[in-house]
Scaffold this motif. Structure first.
Motif: not given
Length: 324
Positions: A183-201, A232-238, A279-281
């Motif tokens: 099992t993988r454990v991460t201390g602090i994790g942030y992710g984008v898994g749901v695409a939307r028109e505007e980038s999360y920021h 990371g950003g991994w919402d399935g879009t480019v 994908k991220i900036s």
């Protein structure tokens, strides 16, 4: 004695300025020549505060919102709105409905076991949602997955959110050896898994201490299947999914996989993730200390306009069992 006093005062002012206790100030350094106690010429640098210049702030400050207090001596039946009526558990804190300007504050010196998890937070750069500490003393609140049972996932977990500050906390991660690909454990994790028109920021992870331990809890473990900070950003879009990430002045150690990672990926035809450019900036991993890491200390992939600057990274790639 006089010179020591001047330097001490200047140091105090500098600390106050960096901590944001003095507004609209900047520390200016000067070189001064003087005669030492042996009567010899000498020189030294000293600093002072120039209030005409604005100091850089490491993170925006939440204002005008609700403050929630969490204490090991609290009760989840409390409203959590004052230090005298705190809530108790991470699960209760995770159930709070938060808005821009709100803060969730953990009492210094307390330990909280479990996972702190949020999604769809909508803070702003000017008025974020903050997770931090309160109380007296220098001992940070500890948020941990504990070692009674193996809890995987992100210990502090934020998903599909904007305008978030995580600061001044300690995260202790317990994980099994990466050699067994458990099992993988991460201390602090942030992710984008749901695409939307505007980038999360505007995500700020600042001045936290993260440590990984063998599941027995007896010693720090650089072979653990653990990541320190993962964004990371991994919402399935480019298209770009995340912009404006600031990972600053954290101390990360004894994680078996990676100390700090920021990545942007998309699925390819074989269902494996591949790196996606842009994908991220505007990801900035600056001023951190990262050490005793089993594999990679710090890296960014799939990003543009990013920096890895002024980090102290040592004792990496030291895992005895790298796993898969």
């Amino acid at each position: 004695m006089k010179r020591k006093l001047i330097v001490l005062i200047a140091a105090v002012l500098a600390v106050c300025c960096m901590a944001g206790l003095l507004s609209g100030c900047s520390v200016i350094v000067r070189n001064v020549e003087y005669i030492d106690l042996a009567g010899q010429g000498a020189s030294a640098e000293y600093s002072f505060v120039d209030e005409s210049l604005e100091a850089e702030r490491l993170y925006p400050v939440s204002k005008g919102g609700t403050m929630y207090f969490v204490s090991a001596d609290g009760d989840d039946l409390n409203d959590g709105l004052t230090p005298e009526t705190p809530i108790k558990t991470l699960s209760k804190a995770s159930s709070l409905s938060l808005k821009a300007g709100d803060s969730v504050l953990f009492r210094k010196g307390d330990t909280f076991t479990g996972n702190l998890s949020y999604s769809n937070l909508d803070g702003t750069k000017e008025n974020p949602i903050t997770f931090a500490s309160y109380g007296d003393g220098d001992e940070r609140p500890v948020i941990t997955n504990g070692n009674e049972i193996l809890r995987g996932g992100n210990i502090i977990n934020v998903q599909n959110s904007s305008g978030v500050v995580i600061r001044d906390l300690q995260v202790n991660a317990y994980a099994s050896s990466s050699a067994h690909n458990e099992t993988r454990v991460t201390g602090i994790g942030y992710g984008v898994g749901v695409a939307r028109e505007e980038s999360y920021h505007d995500i700020y992870i600042v001045n936290n201490v993260l440590r990984a331990y063998d599941f027995s809890g007896e010693y720090p473990d650089a072979d653990s299947n653990a990541y320190g900070i993962s964004v990371g950003g991994w919402d399935g879009t480019v298209k770009e999914s995340l912009t404006g990430v600031h990972i600053l002045k954290n101390d990360v150690s004894y994680f078996g996989r990676v100390g700090i990672i920021a990545s942007g990926t998309v699925p390819d035809n074989d269902d494996y993730n591949r790196t996606a450019r842009k994908k991220i900036s505007d990801v900035h991993i600056d001023g951190n200390t990262v050490h005793h890491i089993g594999q990679i200390g710090v890296y960014i992939m799939g990003g543009v306009n990013c920096t890895i600057d002024r980090n102290l990274v040592y004792q990496t790639g030291i895992a005895t069992n790298r796993g898969s």
